[in-house]
Each structure stands twice: as C-alpha cells, then as structure tokens.
Design a protein around this motif. Structure first.
Motif, short mmCIF file in Angstrom:
data_model
loop_
_atom_site.label_atom_id
_atom_site.label_comp_id
_atom_site.label_asym_id
_atom_site.label_seq_id
_atom_site.Cartn_x
_atom_site.Cartn_y
_atom_site.Cartn_z
N ILE A 26 33.99 52.72 38.64
CA ILE A 26 32.83 51.24 39.29
C ILE A 26 34.13 49.95 39.09
O ILE A 26 34.70 49.62 37.75
CB ILE A 26 31.85 51.05 38.85
N VAL A 27 34.63 49.25 40.41
CA VAL A 27 35.84 47.94 39.70
C VAL A 27 34.05 46.63 40.00
O VAL A 27 34.73 46.52 41.63
CB VAL A 27 37.00 48.30 40.52
N ASN A 28 34.99 45.88 39.08
CA ASN A 28 34.27 44.85 39.50
C ASN A 28 35.21 43.12 39.34
O ASN A 28 35.00 42.29 39.97
CB ASN A 28 32.93 44.61 38.26
N LYS A 29 37.11 43.55 39.32
CA LYS A 29 37.39 42.90 39.47
C LYS A 29 39.17 43.56 39.88
O LYS A 29 39.60 44.72 39.15
CB LYS A 29 37.91 42.07 37.98
#
Ligand SMILES: [Fe+3]
Ligand SMILES: [Fe+3]
Lengths: 147, 286, 286, 147
Positions: free
Chosen positions: B119-122
C-alpha cells in the motif's frame, strides 16, 4: 543456485536479477540521485568528486565517466537507472539505447525506422543475428573490421 | 446501477519519447504523426466514454522505487500523485488526482484474495503512468477523472508471471464490482510492446509476436497467461516483458468471469516510437 | 547433505520491554527473572544447535516502514541491518548480518510460487527482530549467524490471513530446501501472544486462548490456519494478531510437507511481560 | 463500503484500517519523525512550533500536546506510531498503554501482574466487562463515580 536462469542464453542481453542488483546497488542508487536537479548540477560540475561520494567500485565509476552503458550494465547497472545519467546529459532513450550497439545515432535511428532489429538469429546465443557477440560492434565501426 | 462497474479496458505502450514529443510540440512532425493518428479515435472515445475513475496498471521505471524497496505490486492510495522528475525535469502535465476511497477498498479486497500488495500513500508517477494519459486525453488543464496508480515490478527479476497477473486482474474485478457506489471504472494496462533498451540487442522489434499477442489477448487471454517470461525476452526483447501488465487489465474484463465477450472498439499498431513498437487496444464490456 | 535444510523452528514473543530489561541490566529483578528463566534452556539449545542462517519472521512496528509504503511481505536482502532508533535510541546490540545470497534465492523462488514479496535492500530492524535474538542468544559481541529478516504487515489492515501465512511458510520451505549449499537453517516466528496496547481494553490477556493456540500450533497447524482475524482480535487483543506470523514458521516444518512430526524441544508460557503474555516454543525437525 | 468490518463491535478497540490510516496520515508521519534524536530535541524545545510544521488537524495537535493517546487514536493515530511520542517522553509501552485506561500506573501494572485484563465481558460491545464504554474511565477515577 539451482533456480532456473533460462535467460542466460539470450544474446546481447543482461537480465537484471537479484545477482546483478546486488552487484550494481551503489551504482544504481547513484543514478537515482540524479533525479534531483541540484544533484545533477553538482555531478556536472565535478563528476569524479560526485562519484566519489558513492560506495561504487572504480570500474563502475570509470564506466560512468566513459558513458559506456554496456560496461555499466556489466557492472550491475540497469537501464532504467542508467537512463538518469543520459537524462542529465540531455540524451534521449533512443540515443542511450543506440550507444550500446556501436552504431552511430543515424544508423540506429534508421534501423528503427526500417522496422527495428529482427529477432531472426538473435533469439539464442550462437546463432548469426546482428546482436551476437561475433558481430560486435555493429554499424560502421563493426563493418570496418570485416570488410 | 448501484455498484461500481468496469466498463472498458484500454491497452497502450507508454514510451517516454511520446511524452517528450507532445511536451515539446513535435506531435505534428512526420516521424510522430502516424503515432498520434492512431490515438485520434481514442481521444474521441475517451470524451464520449468518460470514466469516473481509471485504474491504471503500469510499471515504475526506477523512479518512485529505488533498489531500497521493490514491491511486486503496489497500489497508490494517496489523494494525489505528482509527475516525477526522471532526470529531464518533470513533465509539464497535470497532477494526478487519486481516488483514495476506492483504492483502499480495492487494496482490502485484493489482499483478502491473497495478493500481497504494498500500500503506497506517497509516490511520484513517471512516464509509465502519464504518457498513457497524454495519449488518451491529449493536453488538458486537468486529467478528466481520478486515477488509481497500480505499479508492477518488471525491473528486477523475478517479476510476476503472466498467470499471476491475469489472476490478479480477476481479483481486481471482484474488488471493484463490490464497491457500493455507481462508478464507471476503466482499467488500463500499459507498457510494451516489443522493445529492448539495452546491450548489443537494443532495438529489437517483433511485429509477428506483437500482433499475435494482440490477437490472443482479445480471443484467448487465458491461454496467453501461460506464456513464460523467457518467451517475452527472447521474442519481444528484454523490456517486452512489460506486456505481462496487459494481462492484469484483461483479467478484469467480464468475459473472464463468465460474462459476454468484449467488443474491440479500436486496435492500432505502429513501428517505431523511439526504440519501441507501439500497440494499442480498446475493449468494451457489453 | 548438499542442500539447505530447515532443522528447527522457534516461536517467541518479542516484547520491547524485554529488550529494555536486558539492555538496562534488570534481567535479575524479581519481575523479569521468571521471563528469562523460560529462555535458559533455549540459550543452551542455541549453543548446541547453532544454525548457519536464521530466517526470522517478525513485524516492523512503524520503524522501517512508515505510512508512505506498507508492504504485506518484505524480505531483507541486504548485507547487514542496523538496529533502529525507535525513539529511545538504538538498542546496544550487534548489527545484524544478512545472507544476501540465500535471501535472493528465497525471494526468487517464493515470488515464482505466487507470493508477491517486496524486496528490501536497505532497512533498519526494530525490537520485533532484535528481542528474539537477545532472548535466544543472550548478549554476545556478535550474533551467532547471519539472519534474513522477513517483515509481515500486521499494523495496517487488512493484514494477511492465517491461511496465507501458513501457505507462505510452505513456499519458504520449498525455497530454502532448493538452495544448493548445505546450510542448517532455522525459521523463527515472532510476536504475540495475547496483548492489546491501545484503548480502554489495553492489557487484555487470555491464557486459555494462548495455550490452546500453542497446543494447536503443535498438533494441528492446518486447522489453526483457518482461524479468522476477528478471533485473534476478540480473544487475544488487537495486537494478538501478530500470532499469524507463527503460522509462517510452522508452515515451513517438514510434517506439513508430509515428513515426520516435529519434536517439541521446549515450551514456555508466562504472564506478564509489560503488557503482554510471553509464549515460546522450539520445534525440531527429525 | 460493503467490505466486512467485523471488528467494529469489539469494545475499547480501534482497528487501524485504511480509513483510520487516511485520517491519521500526517499525525503518524509526525510520530515517525521522532525516530531521529535531532527531531526529538526540536520537538521538546518547542512542541507547538514543531507540530505546526506538519499538516495535522488542530484536534490532532491538541491531542498530542495533551498526551491523550485515546484522542490521538480517534484522530487516526496508531499505537506503534504514537509510541514514538512516549519514547520521546521517556515513557515505556506499559505506561503508554496504561494511560489509555484511566488507571494509575500502579493500578495498571498490578492488573498485569495479576494476569492482565480478562477477555470475559470484553469480547463484544454491550457486555459488562471492564473495557466497555459505561465503565470508563477505569481504576480509581472510574471507581469514584460509581462508589
Ligand atoms: Fe515502460
Ligand atoms: Fe510486536
């Protein structure tokens, strides 16, 4: 390691696997640093000094200084990382790719316009296609030695 | 309609030089003209079939992901994603707006279907994501809708198999169609077609392979999913391996889950763009 | 023996306060004495059964992985891993030496078995990894052997299911036992047992659950793998979910692949260490 | 979202799912910054000024300033991130966890030595265990209001 590496018999090609990745770690991370404009400036101002900030082998540094992408790949570089060096030099992907064949920029461009390099003879080591070791370098440089 | 639905899938190469040609105003040059002509239909089609969200499968080219961390599959859950500086300076294209709510839903559902996503938030997004948007949408002030970036590792081996990608597409379909808002979602698979960017074999193009790939992607994706990596490398060049990403989008189409066969709205193939064969396909769910 | 072999699995809680007690010289205090007593056997056992490599399954506690990128499964392929500063300053323990060659081999094999690992080449390691080493090895100048860190997301939901973890263990076993050097490999599963670190329910301990978990882990891991997340949360506290990591180690044991049932070399259970129930098990492959 | 959230009926417990993660992104990233000694020093020197460097909500900042971990969690914080604040204050995980119950440090420690909090009555919302809403805060503070 007993795991299959079925890609070792493809001519003129280095697959970036874990082994290459380990070999090229610092070289490739140096390349990533060139994604910042300030770092590109520092590199261009004094390439050797900038390279010396990285835990790269001397061979890796020399290969970068010579802009010899085949040497860089042999030393663990991956083209997507190495492309940042070309970008810093204002070069296109086509110029970079072409530089690894020994062809001139025009020769390589013409080959692509003509439909690109054929897969014939270039699938397996030992065939007689243009990418095979015995036919390097290609283009005018290569032709000279055989004519 | 109360649930989200995948209405179409789009497949296209994402050659960086195409972005540069557009950004530098060279798209009318004789070299580039035939490439952009192949996308004329597509831009009209996009205007007429504007989705609410694009789920965009691509690969990061050593941009957001260095060698420090290499996720096999990464889903972008952020509010927005900035076009990356890949060394030439960032492309002058709009910031990509995300869809965090749907992205989080897909992440949850797909992980629970045993795909081990990161999961990538940036994350900055490179040409792999922005060039397809440019080809399909032209040069707008803002992209027409939110985009969920989905990055696949095709840089460091081992990369996921075609089979794994195809199965992932099925899981993504289930995830999207269990989201309880009536969103029109397109899934795009990008990268390819035949190309090799490295070594004495650089410049390899295989029209026969590419066109057979397009045929089989349309008619027999299940069979195509069995193609081993080494076939891509040998036949389509070391970077031709990017084509496995098309199988993710294809696996998300209705027919794979027993629905009707998709309509081929558009098909295009051209050689060359820079080092690469350009392939493009639009499939509509009926 | 020409191939690598998993000789044993070790299971243990990785409570940060245990590390602090050791580092601050408090291990002889009445509060801590019973905890460390439970590992006396284990330290002797480690000395007598020194492995060549430890494959150490743990979770990162918001240390190496921020919210920017959350891998479900991450394998550490670096040469070495530095003990992290989690806010109290780094633990005064040796740097952890990796085994990049075996780690890369496992990564390749496990990805090809359809587990979508994230490959990590740079990572600091937190108490989740260093406390088990301290418990099993004491306070040496250097750890007795190289360690391959394997980090599992149990911080942000959804976390991988017990079933997925158990299947992953099987894949890891296949990977390790296909490495053509005669390495003696131990696999450790860490975290747990029952604990909750948050909210008005903090301090939850469930001895019945924990002991039933230990029983079933030994005798019926296949059945245990079906336990849904919510059971862990409800019965063993929100951080009790860490126990799914034990199933990875258990899935790598010989009996799961049709071999002989493992021997229980040691079993220990104690409440409390800080907020947590301490559980510990050593299983030997025959 | 139609996906199951079977964990919503567990008393006194907030599961850190994607929704909480989005809510708490900046709060948690602030916490991560405290893993560097220099940042801890800057934070301790002027907490408010340091917090103002982060895109946190005012409620998140106030919750941090008040060291109210329950409020922090409600605002999207996760305990593994929030623990960095406690570490900066020189607090142990036991002190942090205990602080969320309303018990004194001694009461909480004694509860743990006595075998911890029982799961009885604390599995599902609406039972009568010590973690249920109607029994907060616990410990001396809680007992006062019911005695
Ligand atoms: Fe690409
Ligand atoms: Fe833990």
């Amino acid at each position: 390691m007993p795991l299959d590496k079925p890609y070792l018999d493809v001519p003129g090609t280095t697959i970036f696997d874990a082994e290459q990745s380990r070999l090229g770690y610092h070289l490739n991370q140096f390349c990533m640093s060139l994604m910042k404009a300030a770092n590109r400036e520092r590199f261009k101002a004094d390439e050797r000094a900038y390279l010396d900030e990285w835990a790269m082998t001397e061979e890796q540094k020399q290969a970068v200084l010579a802009r010899d992408l085949n040497r860089c790949i042999k030393a663990g570089g991956n083209i997507y990382f190495l492309a940042k060096i070309g970008a810093t030099d204002g070069k296109s992907f086509q110029q970079m790719a072409g530089s690894m064949t020994g062809m001139t920029e025009e020769e390589y461009r013409d080959m692509m316009i003509g439909g690109g390099r054929s897969a014939e003879g270039n699938r397996v080591l030992g065939e007689d296609g243009t990418a095979q070791a015995h036919r390097q370098p290609q283009g005018r440089a290569g032709q000279k030695t055989t004519s | 309609m109360t649930m989200a639905k995948i209405t179409a899938s789009v497949y296209t190469s994402h050659v960086p030089a195409i972005g540069a040609a557009l950004d530098l105003g060279k798209s009318g040059e004789p070299y580039w003209q035939p490439v952009f002509k192949g996308y004329e239909f597509s831009k009209h089609w996009m205007a007429e079939n504007k989705p609410d969200v694009i789920f965009l499968v691509y690969n990061d080219h050593a941009t957001a992901f260095s060698l420090d961390m290499i996720p096999t599959f990464a889903i972008g859950c952020a509010d927005s994603f900035t076009p990356a500086d890949e060394g030439w300076g960032p492309r002058p294209v709009p910031v990509v707006q995300g869809h965090p709510e749907l992205a989080a839903h897909i992440a949850q559902s797909v992980i629970q279907q045993d795909f081990d996503l990161t999961i990538v938030n940036k994350m900055d997004v490179d040409h792999g994501l922005t060039v397809p948007l440019s080809l399909m949408c032209g040069q707008p002030q803002a992209w027409p809708c939110p985009v969920i970036p989905f990055a696949v590792n095709v840089v460091q081996y081992p990369v996921p198999s075609g089979r794994r990608c195809f199965e992932l597409g099925k899981a993504i379909r289930k995830a999207i169609e269990s989201f309880d808002k009536p969103l029109n979602v397109q899934i795009w698979g990008t990268g390819g077609m035949s190309h090799q960017l490295q070594g004495p074999r650089a410049g390899l193009i295989n029209k026969e392979f590419d066109n057979a790939f397009l045929d089989q992607l349309i008619d027999d994706p299940e069979g195509l999913a069995s193609k081993p990596h080494i076939d891509y490398v040998r036949e389509a060049g070391s970077e031709g391996i990017e084509l496995v990403m098309w199988l993710i989008a294809r696996g998300a189409m209705a027919d794979v889950a027993g629905g009707p066969v998709p309509t081929v709205a558009h098909r295009f193939y051209h050689v060359p763009a820079s080092n690469t064969a350009v392939g493009h396909l639009i499939l509509e769910n009926k």
